[in-house]
Design a protein around this motif. Structure first.
Motif, short mmCIF file in Angstrom:
data_model
loop_
_atom_site.label_atom_id
_atom_site.label_comp_id
_atom_site.label_asym_id
_atom_site.label_seq_id
_atom_site.Cartn_x
_atom_site.Cartn_y
_atom_site.Cartn_z
N ILE A 69 85.60 127.67 16.85
CA ILE A 69 85.53 128.58 18.00
C ILE A 69 84.77 129.80 17.93
CG2 ILE A 69 87.06 129.91 19.60
CD1 ILE A 69 89.25 127.90 19.39
N LYS A 70 84.85 130.24 16.70
CA LYS A 70 84.05 131.61 16.48
C LYS A 70 82.52 131.35 16.55
CE LYS A 70 87.18 134.14 13.45
NZ LYS A 70 87.56 134.67 11.98
N ASP A 71 82.15 130.04 16.11
CA ASP A 71 80.50 129.52 16.10
C ASP A 71 80.33 129.50 17.74
OD1 ASP A 71 80.30 129.70 13.55
OD2 ASP A 71 80.69 127.48 13.22
N ASP A 72 81.37 128.93 18.36
CA ASP A 72 80.92 128.66 19.92
C ASP A 72 80.77 130.27 20.53
OD1 ASP A 72 81.13 126.06 19.60
OD2 ASP A 72 82.98 125.89 20.24
N VAL A 73 81.75 130.85 20.26
CA VAL A 73 81.57 132.24 20.74
C VAL A 73 80.16 132.98 20.55
CG1 VAL A 73 82.64 134.58 20.86
CG2 VAL A 73 84.16 132.50 21.23
N THR A 74 79.88 132.84 19.13
CA THR A 74 78.56 133.30 18.65
C THR A 74 77.55 132.96 19.50
OG1 THR A 74 79.69 133.93 16.52
CG2 THR A 74 77.27 133.97 16.67
N ASP A 75 77.41 131.55 19.71
CA ASP A 75 76.38 131.08 20.40
C ASP A 75 76.37 131.58 21.90
OD1 ASP A 75 75.71 129.82 18.20
OD2 ASP A 75 76.54 127.79 18.82
N ALA A 76 77.42 131.39 22.54
CA ALA A 76 77.61 131.93 24.02
C ALA A 76 77.22 133.50 24.13
CB ALA A 76 79.06 131.83 24.32
N LYS A 77 77.45 134.31 23.25
CA LYS A 77 77.06 135.69 23.00
C LYS A 77 75.71 135.82 22.88
CE LYS A 77 77.73 140.29 20.95
NZ LYS A 77 76.57 140.64 21.48
N ALA A 78 75.05 135.20 22.26
CA ALA A 78 73.45 135.03 22.28
C ALA A 78 72.86 134.75 23.33
CB ALA A 78 72.89 134.18 20.92
N VAL A 79 73.23 133.63 24.17
CA VAL A 79 72.94 133.10 25.53
C VAL A 79 73.23 134.41 26.56
CG1 VAL A 79 73.28 131.71 27.37
CG2 VAL A 79 73.13 130.73 25.09
N THR A 80 74.33 134.81 26.58
CA THR A 80 74.75 136.11 27.63
C THR A 80 73.78 137.17 27.00
OG1 THR A 80 76.95 135.36 27.54
CG2 THR A 80 76.35 137.60 28.11
N ASP A 81 73.47 137.53 26.06
CA ASP A 81 72.50 138.64 25.65
C ASP A 81 71.23 138.33 26.26
OD1 ASP A 81 74.57 140.10 24.43
OD2 ASP A 81 73.93 139.65 22.28
N ASP A 82 70.72 137.09 26.12
CA ASP A 82 69.39 136.67 26.70
C ASP A 82 69.43 136.75 28.19
OD1 ASP A 82 68.15 136.08 24.14
OD2 ASP A 82 68.57 134.09 24.25
N VAL A 83 70.39 136.41 28.81
CA VAL A 83 70.32 136.61 30.13
C VAL A 83 70.45 138.06 30.69
CG1 VAL A 83 71.82 136.00 32.32
CG2 VAL A 83 71.60 134.40 30.52
N LYS A 84 71.14 138.70 30.15
CA LYS A 84 71.13 140.16 30.41
C LYS A 84 69.60 140.76 30.03
CE LYS A 84 75.97 141.43 29.22
NZ LYS A 84 76.80 142.04 28.25
N ARG A 85 68.99 140.42 28.99
CA ARG A 85 67.72 140.87 28.83
C ARG A 85 66.66 140.60 29.92
NH1 ARG A 85 63.65 138.39 26.11
NH2 ARG A 85 65.30 137.08 25.28
N TRP A 86 66.91 139.01 30.43
CA TRP A 86 66.15 138.66 31.64
C TRP A 86 66.25 139.23 32.83
CZ3 TRP A 86 67.57 132.98 30.28
CH2 TRP A 86 67.07 132.44 29.17
N ARG A 87 67.46 139.47 32.88
CA ARG A 87 68.06 140.29 34.40
C ARG A 87 67.43 141.64 34.49
NH1 ARG A 87 73.84 141.92 35.32
NH2 ARG A 87 73.32 143.46 33.79
N LEU A 88 67.47 142.43 33.16
CA LEU A 88 66.76 143.76 33.25
C LEU A 88 65.27 143.58 33.28
CD1 LEU A 88 68.75 145.46 30.21
CD2 LEU A 88 68.86 145.86 32.81
N MET A 89 64.55 142.51 32.95
CA MET A 89 63.07 142.47 32.79
C MET A 89 62.93 142.28 34.22
SD MET A 89 62.08 140.59 29.13
CE MET A 89 61.52 139.18 30.12
N GLY A 90 63.73 141.38 35.05
CA GLY A 90 63.40 141.07 36.41
C GLY A 90 63.58 142.30 37.12
#
Length: 121
Positions: A69-90
């Protein structure tokens, strides 16, 4: 085995903890009665030890699930950070396009105003 929710894991850990505490009480009680009841106490201890071994195996499985579960949460956090970065760039790109559009509109309006003045004379 499918990954369980954190609540299920915490509940299982709580049950296991209560069971282990009960086993400790059983062991202490059986050791106090050890006098004339040695054979019966030995049998109960064997049962208790067998149950403890089973619980230890279950706890190991829960620890493995928690690590997954910790590994899954870490992966999900990376994806969420990428989406936030894309949103800010947009949002930044929209701001730049908006400013550019406004500048172009003002320039065209001034050009048309100048052209009408020139042609009107």
């Amino acid at each position: 085995m499918a990954a369980a929710s954190n609540n299920d894991l915490y509940r299982a850990i709580g049950i296991l903890t209560a069971t282990v505490e009960g086993l400790r009480r059983d062991i202490d009680a059986s050791e106090r009665r050890a006098g004339a009841e040695n054979r019966e106490a030995d049998e109960k201890r064997a049962v208790v030890h067998r149950r403890m071994d089973e619980l230890i195996g279950e706890v190991g499985g829960i620890k493995t699930d928690i690590a997954a579960i910790k590994d899954d949460v870490t992966d999900a956090k990376a994806v969420t950070d990428d989406v936030k970065r894309w949103r800010l760039m947009g949002i930044g790109a929209l701001g730049v396009v908006g400013i550019g559009g406004t500048a172009l509109g003002v320039s065209l309006a001034n050009s048309f105003e100048w052209l009408t003045r020139v042609l009107h004379k």
